[in-house]
Design a protein around this motif. Sequence first.
Motif, short mmCIF file in Angstrom:
data_model
loop_
_atom_site.label_atom_id
_atom_site.label_comp_id
_atom_site.label_asym_id
_atom_site.label_seq_id
_atom_site.Cartn_x
_atom_site.Cartn_y
_atom_site.Cartn_z
N GLN A 122 0.83 -1.26 0.08
CA GLN A 122 -0.01 0.12 -0.02
C GLN A 122 0.99 1.22 -0.01
O GLN A 122 2.06 1.19 0.54
N ALA A 123 0.37 2.28 -0.65
CA ALA A 123 1.25 3.38 -0.47
C ALA A 123 0.33 4.79 -0.09
O ALA A 123 -0.84 4.92 -0.31
N TRP A 124 1.12 5.60 0.30
CA TRP A 124 0.52 7.00 0.71
C TRP A 124 1.46 7.94 0.46
O TRP A 124 2.65 8.07 0.35
N VAL A 125 0.72 9.11 -0.24
CA VAL A 125 1.38 10.45 -0.77
C VAL A 125 0.94 11.52 0.28
O VAL A 125 -0.10 11.81 0.38
N ASP A 126 2.07 11.93 0.95
CA ASP A 126 1.82 13.00 2.04
C ASP A 126 0.77 12.73 2.99
O ASP A 126 -0.31 13.38 3.49
N GLY A 127 0.63 11.33 3.33
CA GLY A 127 -0.49 10.75 4.23
C GLY A 127 -1.91 10.24 3.43
O GLY A 127 -2.68 9.58 4.34
N ALA A 128 -1.94 10.58 2.26
CA ALA A 128 -3.28 10.27 1.83
C ALA A 128 -3.06 8.91 0.97
O ALA A 128 -2.03 8.99 0.06
N GLU A 129 -3.86 7.82 1.02
CA GLU A 129 -3.56 6.81 0.53
C GLU A 129 -3.59 6.95 -1.21
O GLU A 129 -4.38 7.80 -1.74
N ALA A 130 -2.90 6.32 -1.92
CA ALA A 130 -2.55 6.45 -3.43
C ALA A 130 -2.57 4.92 -3.96
O ALA A 130 -1.93 4.06 -3.43
N PRO A 131 -3.12 4.77 -5.16
CA PRO A 131 -2.70 3.45 -5.98
C PRO A 131 -1.24 3.21 -6.25
O PRO A 131 -0.63 4.12 -6.56
N ILE A 132 -0.91 2.10 -6.46
CA ILE A 132 0.28 1.55 -6.84
C ILE A 132 -0.01 1.18 -8.11
O ILE A 132 -0.86 0.02 -8.46
N TRP A 133 1.04 1.41 -9.15
CA TRP A 133 0.80 0.87 -10.69
C TRP A 133 1.84 -0.05 -10.73
O TRP A 133 3.15 0.17 -10.53
N LYS A 134 1.50 -1.01 -11.56
CA LYS A 134 2.33 -2.00 -11.79
C LYS A 134 3.22 -1.72 -13.30
O LYS A 134 2.76 -1.13 -14.00
N THR A 135 4.45 -1.25 -12.64
CA THR A 135 5.33 -0.61 -13.74
C THR A 135 6.70 -1.37 -14.41
O THR A 135 7.18 -2.19 -13.54
N ASN A 136 6.83 -1.52 -15.47
CA ASN A 136 7.87 -2.14 -16.24
C ASN A 136 7.94 -3.47 -16.00
O ASN A 136 8.87 -4.11 -15.50
N TYR A 137 6.54 -3.94 -15.97
CA TYR A 137 6.28 -5.62 -15.95
C TYR A 137 6.50 -5.87 -14.36
O TYR A 137 5.54 -6.72 -14.19
N THR A 138 7.34 -5.57 -13.67
CA THR A 138 7.47 -6.01 -12.25
C THR A 138 7.78 -5.20 -11.05
O THR A 138 7.96 -5.65 -10.03
N PHE A 139 7.70 -3.91 -11.25
CA PHE A 139 8.24 -2.89 -10.37
C PHE A 139 6.91 -1.81 -10.01
O PHE A 139 5.78 -2.16 -10.54
N ARG A 140 7.05 -1.25 -9.20
CA ARG A 140 6.05 -0.29 -8.62
C ARG A 140 6.20 1.22 -8.59
O ARG A 140 7.08 1.82 -8.58
N GLY A 141 4.88 1.96 -9.01
CA GLY A 141 4.95 3.21 -9.22
C GLY A 141 3.68 3.92 -8.90
O GLY A 141 2.76 3.39 -8.42
N VAL A 142 4.17 5.16 -8.19
CA VAL A 142 3.18 6.07 -7.62
C VAL A 142 3.04 7.48 -8.16
O VAL A 142 4.05 7.93 -8.39
N VAL A 143 1.74 7.89 -8.39
CA VAL A 143 1.99 9.24 -9.11
C VAL A 143 1.79 10.29 -7.93
O VAL A 143 1.24 10.00 -7.00
N VAL A 144 2.66 11.25 -7.86
CA VAL A 144 2.73 12.49 -7.04
C VAL A 144 2.64 13.73 -7.92
O VAL A 144 2.79 13.92 -9.05
N PRO A 145 1.80 14.91 -7.34
CA PRO A 145 1.46 15.95 -7.87
C PRO A 145 2.97 16.74 -8.04
O PRO A 145 3.88 16.49 -7.62
N GLU A 146 2.64 18.01 -8.59
CA GLU A 146 4.18 19.01 -8.63
C GLU A 146 4.35 19.32 -7.37
O GLU A 146 3.53 19.29 -6.17
N GLY A 147 5.62 19.50 -7.09
CA GLY A 147 6.02 20.03 -5.86
C GLY A 147 7.05 18.86 -5.14
O GLY A 147 7.28 18.08 -5.67
#
Length: 202
Positions: A122-147
């Motif tokens: 599970q992932a959180w960005v600044d305390g808010a839960e965020a989805p984890i994207w399956k990235t490059n077949y086997t790794f993890r990615g999380v979207v962050v806003p600007e800043g």
Amino acid sequence: STAYTQFPGDAGDAVAVRQIGDSTLWVYPETLPRVYAAQYTLIVQSDEEALKLLANSPLDLLQSTAILTLTDSALEPPDYSYTYLDASTDIVSYSPNELTIRSDTDRSALVVLNDMYYPGWQAWVDGAEAPIWKTNYTFRGVVVPEGRHEIRMEYHPRSFQIGLAISITTLAIMIVLTLLFAIRDFRGGKKVAHMVEEERGS
């Protein structure tokens, strides 16, 4: 970051650093960083498509592009395919079941961690839960806003969650049964006392 491997024979662009019996320890100085912000994203519908793209992509392309596999059709995939990205990312703390990353980007971006994607993370960005994207077949990615932002990831295996739910349910049942037995005993005691009083009165 660098990567090391050990096997006999030639290793292409790697540099030999040590001989161990019949094998050689090689270092790859141009491997992907442990964590980075991807400048571009490519969206695919299956792991097979992701593997084909990875197999035919040069390493320098993968250092700026993330291939996302859609694992949840309800999520809107991040589409970054047009603008330059100025970003920095750092791993602040790391353990097998929990880690923290700090990012600083001049626009919204996908932060890629080259660690295994697995259900239970599970992932959180600044305390808010965020989805984890399956990235490059086997790794993890999380979207962050600007800043500047802090990403926290924790591993909570499903078996643990199921066990916790069972424990909570069992505890609730025990409390209810205890209350029912207490009420029954209380009512039974009052009934016996009433019968004793009637017997004395007669």
